[in-house]
Scaffold this active site. Structure first.
Site, PDB file in Angstrom:
ATOM      1  N   LEU A   1      -5.665  -0.252   3.201  1.00 42.01           N
ATOM      2  CA  LEU A   1      -6.707  -0.590   2.360  1.00 42.01           C
ATOM      3  C   LEU A   1      -6.652  -2.332   2.190  1.00 42.01           C
ATOM      4  O   LEU A   1      -5.659  -2.743   1.923  1.00 42.01           O
ATOM      5  CB  LEU A   1      -6.408  -0.014   0.882  1.00 42.01           C
ATOM      6  CG  LEU A   1      -6.901   1.317   0.752  1.00 42.01           C
ATOM      7  CD1 LEU A   1      -6.185   2.246   1.765  1.00 42.01           C
ATOM      8  CD2 LEU A   1      -6.784   1.665  -0.581  1.00 42.01           C
ATOM      9  N   ASP A   2      -7.901  -2.797   2.291  1.00 43.73           N
ATOM     10  CA  ASP A   2      -8.027  -4.021   1.890  1.00 43.73           C
ATOM     11  C   ASP A   2      -7.790  -4.175   0.589  1.00 43.73           C
ATOM     12  O   ASP A   2      -7.959  -3.327  -0.579  1.00 43.73           O
ATOM     13  CB  ASP A   2      -9.407  -4.641   2.080  1.00 43.73           C
ATOM     14  CG  ASP A   2      -9.757  -6.214   1.711  1.00 43.73           C
ATOM     15  OD1 ASP A   2      -8.844  -7.067   1.824  1.00 43.73           O
ATOM     16  OD2 ASP A   2     -10.632  -6.269   0.700  1.00 43.73           O
ATOM     17  N   LEU A   3      -7.265  -5.442  -0.129  1.00 43.55           N
ATOM     18  CA  LEU A   3      -6.955  -5.374  -1.682  1.00 43.55           C
ATOM     19  C   LEU A   3      -8.168  -6.381  -2.579  1.00 43.55           C
ATOM     20  O   LEU A   3      -8.577  -5.662  -3.376  1.00 43.55           O
ATOM     21  CB  LEU A   3      -5.609  -6.329  -1.797  1.00 43.55           C
ATOM     22  CG  LEU A   3      -5.282  -6.353  -3.274  1.00 43.55           C
ATOM     23  CD1 LEU A   3      -4.522  -4.889  -3.429  1.00 43.55           C
ATOM     24  CD2 LEU A   3      -3.943  -7.318  -3.220  1.00 43.55           C
TER      25      LEU A   3
END
Length: 230
Positions: free
Chosen positions: A8-10
């Protein structure tokens, strides 16, 4: 659900970076005694910052340069008499204190953690991102955090994804998916590395580039059901 590793990107995927960015910017100006002319100065900052992050992702500048250069250029543009290095330090200190979750982020992490392993993949600054994750309340659902600063290469470079997946307990390409809001970093990186991707596109922007997501969603709450159908 075939996926067991969720990368997951933040920023602007789990955490509302735009809200944090604006508040941190205002507090930084106040700490330097600079009058808050908010909208005009902040809009210029965003434009300068975006350009420098693009240069970073293309390997043209380092992160240390980016941290200070964005404020040097901004202050020069607006004739602001302030130290860009002090501005950088103040801004990066405020960022972890102004964390805002994207709607549905906590429920998504709960659902995915029940199915497999969650890793965070971010081009952000390592010390700042670690503190933001801790403040977010999501840390206990996350197995590892991979930053471009630690890797030495940024998304969408394939070497960053090799670095990230090496941190997982178990990595199988067919069981791995990247979730992120940026076509040119998250989805293109997934395409190059040969793994699936889910484009989080709440603004319903057109895809006018070369990156091809496996799935597209407009709300985080929709992801578990879409994955279950895979």
């Amino acid at each position: 659900m075939k996926y067991r590793l969720f990368l997951l990107d933040l920023d602007d995927t789990l955490l509302d970076f735009r809200a944090s960015e604006r508040l941190s910017f205002k507090r930084m100006l106040a700490s330097l005694g600079v009058p808050d002319t908010a909208d005009a100065v902040f809009a210029d900052y965003q434009g300068i910052n975006r350009g420098l992050w693009t240069a970073l992702e293309q390997g043209e500048i380092s992160k240390d340069v980016l941290k200070v250069e964005r404020f040097r250029r901004l202050f020069a543009l607006h004739g602001i008499d302030a130290d860009p290095r002090r501005a950088s330090d103040s801004y990066l200190d405020w960022l972890p204190q102004t964390v805002v979750l994207i709607e549905g982020a906590r429920a998504l992490c709960d659902a995915l953690a029940a199915q497999g392993e969650i890793g965070i993949i971010t081009n952000g600054i390592e010390q700042v991102q670690s503190r933001r994750i801790a403040v977010s309340g999501l840390a206990d659902r996350i197995s590892f955090v991979a930053t471009s600063e630690a890797c030495g290469h940024a998304k969408p470079d394939e070497r960053f994804f090799a670095f990230s997946t090496a941190m997982a307990r178990r990595f199988v390409k067919s069981q791995t998916v990247i979730i992120g809001d940026r076509l040119e970093a998250d989805v293109l990186g997934a395409n190059r590395y040969g793994i699936d991707s889910c484009w989080f596109n709440p603004a319903r922007l057109p895809n006018d580039g070369s990156a091809t997501p496996t799935l597209e969603v407009h709300a985080l709450r929709d992801i578990p059901s879409r994955f279950a159908a895979c």
